[in-house]
Scaffold this motif. Structure first.
Motif, PDB file in Angstrom:
ATOM      1  N   SER A  24       8.951  -1.782  -6.192  1.00  0.00           N
ATOM      2  CA  SER A  24       7.826  -2.244  -5.366  1.00  0.00           C
ATOM      3  C   SER A  24       7.925  -3.740  -5.104  1.00  0.00           C
ATOM      4  N   VAL A  25       8.295  -4.494  -6.150  1.00  0.00           N
ATOM      5  CA  VAL A  25       8.469  -5.941  -5.986  1.00  0.00           C
ATOM      6  C   VAL A  25       9.596  -6.221  -4.996  1.00  0.00           C
ATOM      7  N   ALA A  26      10.690  -5.459  -5.115  1.00  0.00           N
ATOM      8  CA  ALA A  26      11.817  -5.647  -4.192  1.00  0.00           C
ATOM      9  C   ALA A  26      11.406  -5.318  -2.759  1.00  0.00           C
ATOM     10  N   TYR A  27      10.657  -4.243  -2.581  1.00  0.00           N
ATOM     11  CA  TYR A  27      10.220  -3.854  -1.237  1.00  0.00           C
ATOM     12  C   TYR A  27       9.266  -4.887  -0.641  1.00  0.00           C
ATOM     13  N   GLY A  58      10.084  -8.731   7.420  1.00  0.00           N
ATOM     14  CA  GLY A  58       9.012  -8.191   8.252  1.00  0.00           C
ATOM     15  C   GLY A  58       8.998  -6.677   8.279  1.00  0.00           C
ATOM     16  N   PHE A  59       8.630  -6.115   9.421  1.00  0.00           N
ATOM     17  CA  PHE A  59       8.377  -4.678   9.525  1.00  0.00           C
ATOM     18  C   PHE A  59       9.611  -3.820   9.312  1.00  0.00           C
ATOM     19  N   HIS A  60      10.805  -4.379   9.437  1.00  0.00           N
ATOM     20  CA  HIS A  60      12.022  -3.581   9.300  1.00  0.00           C
ATOM     21  C   HIS A  60      12.069  -2.848   7.955  1.00  0.00           C
ATOM     22  N   THR A  61      11.584  -3.504   6.911  1.00  0.00           N
ATOM     23  CA  THR A  61      11.666  -2.913   5.572  1.00  0.00           C
ATOM     24  C   THR A  61      10.721  -1.739   5.417  1.00  0.00           C
ATOM     25  N   TRP A  62       9.461  -1.893   5.851  1.00  0.00           N
ATOM     26  CA  TRP A  62       8.544  -0.769   5.661  1.00  0.00           C
ATOM     27  C   TRP A  62       8.844   0.378   6.616  1.00  0.00           C
ATOM     28  N   THR A 113       0.832  -1.205   0.000  1.00  0.00           N
ATOM     29  CA  THR A 113       0.000   0.000   0.000  1.00  0.00           C
ATOM     30  C   THR A 113       0.868   1.258   0.000  1.00  0.00           C
ATOM     31  N   LEU A 114       1.996   1.219   0.732  1.00  0.00           N
ATOM     32  CA  LEU A 114       2.914   2.359   0.715  1.00  0.00           C
ATOM     33  C   LEU A 114       3.494   2.556  -0.683  1.00  0.00           C
ATOM     34  N   CYS A 115       3.885   1.457  -1.325  1.00  0.00           N
ATOM     35  CA  CYS A 115       4.451   1.535  -2.676  1.00  0.00           C
ATOM     36  C   CYS A 115       3.431   2.110  -3.657  1.00  0.00           C
ATOM     37  N   TRP A 116       2.183   1.680  -3.536  1.00  0.00           N
ATOM     38  CA  TRP A 116       1.133   2.167  -4.435  1.00  0.00           C
ATOM     39  C   TRP A 116       0.855   3.651  -4.195  1.00  0.00           C
ATOM     40  N   LYS A 117       0.736   4.038  -2.936  1.00  0.00           N
ATOM     41  CA  LYS A 117       0.415   5.422  -2.597  1.00  0.00           C
ATOM     42  C   LYS A 117       1.490   6.388  -3.057  1.00  0.00           C
ATOM     43  N   HIS A 118       2.749   5.951  -2.992  1.00  0.00           N
ATOM     44  CA  HIS A 118       3.850   6.848  -3.319  1.00  0.00           C
ATOM     45  C   HIS A 118       4.456   6.566  -4.692  1.00  0.00           C
TER      46      HIS A 118
END
Length: 214
Positions: free
Chosen positions: A180-183, A191-195, A168-173
């Protein structure tokens, strides 16, 4: 204890342009028909804007800082972030775009733990075989394999939820497809570390854009 933000309020009062303060008053203060605004006071807990309302007299609008401002530097960056968020919310500017992927290595040990250790414990034979299976067999003698499997499923499920949030972050921004695929893929692993790191990048981009548009 002294309030570092209040002590340096005179340095903060003029860093935002009048249109930026108007946007903040409208978005955070929920005040419509603001024709002009200026910062009257600021401390670690709140900011007071003196606003001129169309067809009416002036009005003081108090905006609570959540979380509290920790320092002058925090206040400086937060004000620019509030400017950007207010203008985005009012449709005056678009959210910042992140064009590339950045690896956040802090979550890699978590991914290795979940996707290596749990399968090793679950699928090692309960008896015999290579000496490499001895630690797993010892663990299996204390914990039923089905509970290990449940813990693995819970970990994967939690990472999947984090992955959905990252998408959702990738889409919004408007992050490009490859990044986006990498993220999302890295979030599924770490887990949460990436976002968390992605949101940090977005915040930094938002603050930088807000400073440049002053």
């Amino acid at each position: 204890m002294s309030d570092d933000v209040a002590a340096k309020a005179h340095l903060l009062k003029d860093i935002l342009s009048p249109p930026a303060l108007v946007a903040i008053a409208k978005w955070y203060g929920k005040v419509d028909d603001v024709s002009s605004a200026q910062m009257a006071a600021i401390n670690s807990k709140s900011m007071t804007l003196t606003c001129k309302i169309v067809g009416r007299s002036q009005k003081d609008v108090v905006i609570t800082m959540k979380p509290k401002l920790a320092s002058y530097k925090d206040a400086h960056d937060r004000l620019f972030e509030m400017k950007a968020l207010a203008q985005e919310g009012l449709g005056q500017v678009k959210p910042p775009k992140i064009r590339s992927f950045r690896l956040q290595p802090t979550g890699i040990p978590d991914g290795i733990f979940i996707f290596t250790l749990f399968p090793y414990l679950m699928f090692s034979p309960p008896h015999g075989g290579s000496s490499l299976f001895v630690p797993a067999q010892l663990a299996q003698s204390y914990v039923d394999v089905k509970y290990i499997g449940m813990a693995f499923a819970a970990g994967v499920g939690w990472h999947a939820l984090n992955t959905l949030y990252t998408w959702t972050l990738c889409w919004k921004h408007s992050i490009p497809f490859g990044a986006s695929v990498a993220y999302t893929g890295m979030t599924m692993f770490t887990g949460f570390h990436t976002w968390v790191d992605l949101k940090k990048r977005i915040r930094e981009a938002r603050i930088e854009a807000a400073k440049k548009s002053q």
